[in-house]
Write an enzyme that holds these catalytic residues in place. Structure first.
Site, PDB file in Angstrom:
ATOM      1  CG  MET A 311      -1.828  -1.241   1.303  1.00  0.00           C
ATOM      2  SD  MET A 311      -2.910  -1.425  -0.120  1.00  0.00           S
ATOM      3  CE  MET A 311      -4.147  -0.214   0.291  1.00  0.00           C
ATOM      4  CG  HIS A 312       5.118   1.444   1.279  1.00  0.00           C
ATOM      5  ND1 HIS A 312       6.328   1.475   1.941  1.00  0.00           N
ATOM      6  CD2 HIS A 312       5.287   0.529   0.295  1.00  0.00           C
ATOM      7  CE1 HIS A 312       7.174   0.641   1.378  1.00  0.00           C
ATOM      8  NE2 HIS A 312       6.559   0.053   0.385  1.00  0.00           N
ATOM      9  CG  ASP A 313       5.118  -0.037  -3.287  1.00  0.00           C
ATOM     10  OD1 ASP A 313       6.024   0.549  -2.672  1.00  0.00           O
ATOM     11  OD2 ASP A 313       5.114  -1.264  -3.491  1.00  0.00           O
ATOM     12  CD  GLU A 368       6.277   4.031   4.220  1.00  0.00           C
ATOM     13  OE1 GLU A 368       5.296   3.386   4.684  1.00  0.00           O
ATOM     14  OE2 GLU A 368       7.106   3.528   3.452  1.00  0.00           O
TER      15      GLU A 368
END
Length: 403
Positions: A311-313, A368
């Protein structure tokens, strides 16, 4: 000398001594190790004059350059395999200039990455051995090769766009540096970028560093399958799980569980995966087009859908699409979405997490997320957050969500 009060400096110094004096193994836990390191950094900041510290920091990219060039020339491998090797020998093997080798290693010996055994003579330290490892090589090559140009251009890129937070995966700093409008992962997977993509996947295998796996501190079995898993549906689907390193770790932790397990990623990544457990089925998968695997009747859904550092991508818009696909395979009252990622605090964020956030911005126009941002994202996607769990030390957290 410092903004840190003298009594606080002394207190932290005493704290470090106390922590290091606890028996034969001073680092009793990851939490204690991180506490000692934080105290040591406070003492260093107090003792170092800002004018000296800032100059040292400004020149630090040269250390990064020296490491990358020496990695290209296999210098760390040569030094690791020899108790002592000369600059002349290294230069001859690498077809390089001896003076250049001496200049590069002068920086690395000063930094402690290589031991200086004499005039132009070098030996390994524990840093040398680690840098020579496969995972470290993948990390330093991927991060250096993919980020240095975008970082260099970031100042002008942000200025030209009125200092707006980047969220467009097709028009970010990475795209400007590489003169492309492809999203970063798409660009990495074109044939001419195979080497950097291979390095990226090697880095992903070891991106946790020495920090503890979630399986060592989170009550996984008690939470998800206290009586064991006996369904035909998969116990765990590793969504965009790379070469299966996290899945193999899970199986190693719970060898008595029959599975089945599913590893999903792009076909070239799956093809590069090592021999995996026979319990694992590999499935070609597109994060944005395909819903994760469904189980067989009567369950029709996996127990755990696991996403580590996925998800942080992506910015929120892309994450919503990913979450919609995951939801399509989940079963209410049965399936769990488990996200292993940083959960940033609103204040007092650690340096690594803060730096990782900016690296996501540079490479992927993503970020993030804080606890508040995670809640907003997941609840907007129609998911209920069962809990957010913080690990010991400064490792990645665990977010558990259900339909």
């Amino acid at each position: 000398m410092s903004d840190v009060p003298k009594d606080e400096v002394l207190e932290n110094a005493s704290h470090i001594v106390a922590l290091l004096s606890r028996g034969s193994d001073p680092f009793i836990s990851e939490e204690v190790r991180v506490q000692a390191l934080k105290a040591a950094n406070l003492v260093t900041r107090a003792l170092e004059k800002p004018e000296d510290g800032l100059i040292k920091f400004a020149f630090s990219p040269t250390t990064w350059m020296a490491i990358r060039v020496c990695a290209q020339l296999d210098v760390f491998d040569l030094i690791t395999k020899n108790e002592a090797i000369s600059a002349a020998e290294i230069a001859k093997i690498g077809n390089a200039d001896e003076t250049l080798i001496r200049r590069l290693l002068r920086v690395l010996t000063a930094a402690g990455f290589v031991a200086e055994k004499g005039d132009g003579l070098y030996g390994p330290t524990h840093w040398t051995v680690h840098i020579n490892s496969r995972l470290a090589q993948g990390m330093l090559k991927f991060i250096y090769d993919s980020s240095m140009l975008p970082i260099a251009q970031s100042v002008n890129w942000l200025k030209e766009r009125g200092y707006q937070n980047p969220v467009d995966p097709r028009h970010g700093m990475f795209q400007a540096a590489n003169q492309t409008d492809m999203p970063t992962f798409k660009w990495l997977t074109v044939p001419e970028n195979k080497e950097i993509w291979d390095n990226a996947n090697t880095f992903f295998e070891g991106d946790r560093g020495s920090r503890p796996s979630w399986l060592t501190w989170f009550p996984t079995k008690e939470k998800f399958f206290p009586e064991g898993h006996h369904d035909e549906a998969p116990l765990l689907v590793d969504v965009a799980g790379g070469r299966g390193h996290d899945l193999m770790e899970f199986i190693g932790r719970y060898p008595e569980e029959p599975g089945p397990y599913v590893l999903q990623d792009q076909q070239p990544v799956l093809d590069s995966a090592p021999s995996l457990s026979p319990k694992i089925e590999k499935q070609r998968f597109d994060l944005f087009e395909d819903p994760p695997v469904k189980g067989k009747q009567p369950i029709c859904g996996a127990r755990i859908y696991f996403m580590k550092f996925i998800m942080h991508d992506y910015a929120d818009e892309q994450c919503m699409q990913i979450l919609r696909n995951v939801k399509a395979s989940m079963v209410k009252g049965y399936s769990y979405l488990v996200i292993n990622d940083f959960i940033l605090p609103d204040t007092g964020c650690g340096l690594l997490q803060s730096q990782w956030d900016l690296m996501m911005m540079v490479l992927l126009s993503s970020a993030e997320r804080t606890e508040t941002q995670w809640r907003t994202l997941l609840e907007s996607a129609g998911l209920s957050i069962e809990g957010m769990y913080s690990p010991p030390g400064d490792a990645q957290g665990i977010i558990v969500a259900t339909l």
